[in-house]
Write an enzyme that holds these catalytic residues in place. Structure first.
Site, PDB file in Angstrom:
ATOM      1  N   LYS A 166      35.198 -42.025 -42.796  1.00  0.00           N
ATOM      2  CA  LYS A 166      34.568 -41.493 -41.596  1.00  0.00           C
ATOM      3  C   LYS A 166      33.091 -41.899 -41.474  1.00  0.00           C
ATOM      4  CE  LYS A 166      36.688 -38.723 -39.337  1.00  0.00           C
ATOM      5  NZ  LYS A 166      37.727 -38.718 -38.278  1.00  0.00           N
TER       6      LYS A 166
HETATM    7  C1  LIG Z   1      40.491 -36.817 -45.171  1.00  0.00           C
HETATM    8  C2  LIG Z   1      40.817 -37.271 -43.788  1.00  0.00           C
HETATM    9  N1  LIG Z   1      41.969 -37.906 -43.592  1.00  0.00           N
HETATM   10  C3  LIG Z   1      42.343 -38.322 -42.380  1.00  0.00           C
HETATM   11  C4  LIG Z   1      41.553 -38.104 -41.271  1.00  0.00           C
HETATM   12  C5  LIG Z   1      42.027 -38.576 -39.925  1.00  0.00           C
HETATM   13  O1  LIG Z   1      41.297 -39.681 -39.471  1.00  0.00           O
HETATM   14  P1  LIG Z   1      41.052 -39.833 -37.941  1.00  0.00           P
HETATM   15  O2  LIG Z   1      40.207 -38.670 -37.496  1.00  0.00           O
HETATM   16  O3  LIG Z   1      40.340 -41.117 -37.772  1.00  0.00           O
HETATM   17  O4  LIG Z   1      42.365 -39.814 -37.242  1.00  0.00           O
HETATM   18  C6  LIG Z   1      40.331 -37.432 -41.424  1.00  0.00           C
HETATM   19  C7  LIG Z   1      39.488 -37.134 -40.281  1.00  0.00           C
HETATM   20  O5  LIG Z   1      38.548 -36.397 -40.338  1.00  0.00           O
HETATM   21  C8  LIG Z   1      39.949 -37.028 -42.710  1.00  0.00           C
HETATM   22  O6  LIG Z   1      38.786 -36.398 -42.935  1.00  0.00           O
END
Ligand SMILES: Cc1ncc(COP(=O)(O)O)c(C=O)c1O
Length: 440
Positions: free
Chosen positions: A29
């Site tokens: 992120k």
């Molecule tokens: C640990 C984790 N996995 C997956 C995601 C999902 O990613 P995205 O928000 O880009 O769909 C996030 C999003 O905050 C996350 O913090």
């Protein structure tokens, strides 16, 4: 990008993980956090000395907080009480203020972490809310960085991309780039039970009945963020909280890769879809963040046990034998005298002995039996074993579970024999079973 070797055993395709733990905030992120800030600076909505206010489960906050330290902004984050405490502590380490809100309320509820951050925007002067859900700089960051990296790192050979979906930025930005390079690449989204994505993709219906609290962190939503472009995602696979948690641990233990809960979801979902992958395919799965943030949860046995996620392995005859397996099995022959058997018990400090004849185990003797015989008949010491012996001990395999063994042991049967995988036999006594149950 690291090849997955053990968990994917049996899948004919090459499976590789894009591990995003080495970014400054230990998660993928960081990419979109910086991009959102830079785009806001360019358009002038984020002004020098401003305050960044965002609803975040932690990882986006971490990226924002690090960039804010460098660029001189303040940060206030709202999050939900189901997130790991470690994530909040990490945000506070960078000087951010964290407001923890209840998980089990509707997004429109004034106490939800979405509503609280929206309200603060009106109250705090010179503030800006990135709104990672609807801010398209989020997916753009992945379109411009994650997508090209995966294309280059697989030399254009990628056939499937597997990604956990939260805001949708990672999967849709990366997936859009890859599909432009090769429209045949399949983009597979991982969803949670309790989230609306899968049903919406398959039916076009936003079903409120699909929404309920769940444990998995980072993925699944109870609304449709603008960053989720359903036309980019070919299929959604739902993974249970339990399967995600167990797989998170397996990735560490079997692959030596220390990653977070959504990596466990993604990997478990990939395994659920294994029938889709054939020889020659190159499947890339994204691991979003680092395992340290989950030490108090998925990597904690008590936490796992409290939720019924830890399936205790039952002890077997093999485990019970472990301590004395190297010692020789003491036997008596049917023609030996009772006094010899007693002498052997004394010498080897044992309470029961199997009787071994030419045709195998034909009987057994134990302290209690011999004591009763001697009381009944004073000359019994000089009698033959086969005149006084009990029936032979039951025989089990090395794989027999402790429950099965405990059922066989009773007043008349103080021990069982174990047929060893390597040939020969050994003995498990009542004492071994009690010790195993009480000591573990
Ligand atoms: C640990 C984790 N996995 C997956 C995601 C999902 O990613 P995205 O928000 O880009 O769909 C996030 C999003 O905050 C996350 O913090």
């Amino acid at each position: 990008m690291v090849r997955i070797n053990r968990i994917t055993n049996g899948i004919p395709a090459l499976v590789a993980a894009k591990i995003e733990t080495t970014n400054p905030g230990n998660s993928i992120k960081d990419r979109m956090a910086l991009r959102m800030i830079e785009d806001a600076e360019k358009t002038g909505i984020l002004k020098p000395g401003g305050t960044i206010i965002e609803g975040t489960s932690g990882n986006t906050g971490m990226g924002l907080a690090i960039a804010a330290v460098i660029k001189g902004y303040k940060c206030i984050f709202t999050s939900t009480d189901k997130q790991s405490k470690e994530k909040f502590d990490a945000l506070r380490a960078f000087g951010a203020e964290v407001i923890v809100c209840p998980t089990n309320v509707e997004p429109e509820d004034p106490n939800s972490y979405y509503s609280v951050s929206s309200r603060l925007i009106n109250e705090v002067p010179n503030s800006w809310k990135p709104n990672q859900y609807d801010n398209l700089s989020n997916s753009l960051a992945h379109y411009e960085s994650t997508g090209p990296e995966i294309w280059e790192q697989t030399e254009g050979k990628i056939t499937h991309l597997v990604v956990g979906v939260g805001t949708g930025g990672t999967i849709c930005g990366t997936g859009k780039y890859l599909k432009e390079k090769n429209p045949n690449i399949k983009i597979l989204g991982i969803d949670t039970y309790g989230s609306v994505f899968k049903k919406y993709k398959e039916t076009g219906v936003f079903d409120k009945n699909e929404i309920y609290p769940y444990i998995t962190e980072g993925i699944g939503e109870d609304f449709l963020p603008a960053n989720v472009d359903f036309s980019v995602i070919d299929h959604f696979e739902k993974v249970t909280d339990k399967d995600a948690a167990i797989m998170t641990r397996r990735i560490a233990r079997e692959e030596g890769i220390f990653v977070g809960n959504s990596a466990g979801s993604a990997m478990a979902g990939l395994m659920q879809m294994k029938h889709m992958f054939k020889e020659g395919d190159v499947v890339v799965v994204i691991f979003h963040d680092h395992g340290t943030r989950y030490l108090g949860k998925m990597f904690n046995d008590d936490w796992m046990r409290d939720r019924g996620f830890l399936t205790e392995e039952k002890k077997t005859a093999k485990d019970l034998l472990a301590k004395h397996r190297d010692l020789k099995l003491v036997c008596v022959s049917p023609g030996e005298l009772v006094s010899h058997a007693i002498e052997k018990m004394r010498k080897f400090n044992i309470s029961q002995i199997p009787v071994l004849g030419d045709e195998g185990f034909i009987g057994s003797v134990d302290e209690g039996l011999l004591f009763r015989r001697m009381v009944d008949k004073p000359g019994a010491l000089d009698g033959r074993i086969d005149e006084v012996m009990n029936p032979p001990f039951p025989i089990v395999n090395e794989s027999a579970h402790i429950d099965q063994i405990s059922k066989l042991i009773n007043r008349e049967t103080p021990a069982v024999l174990v047929k060893l995988d390597t040939g020969g036999h050994h003995i498990i006594t009542r004492h071994d079973v009690i010790e195993c149950i009480s000591v573990g």
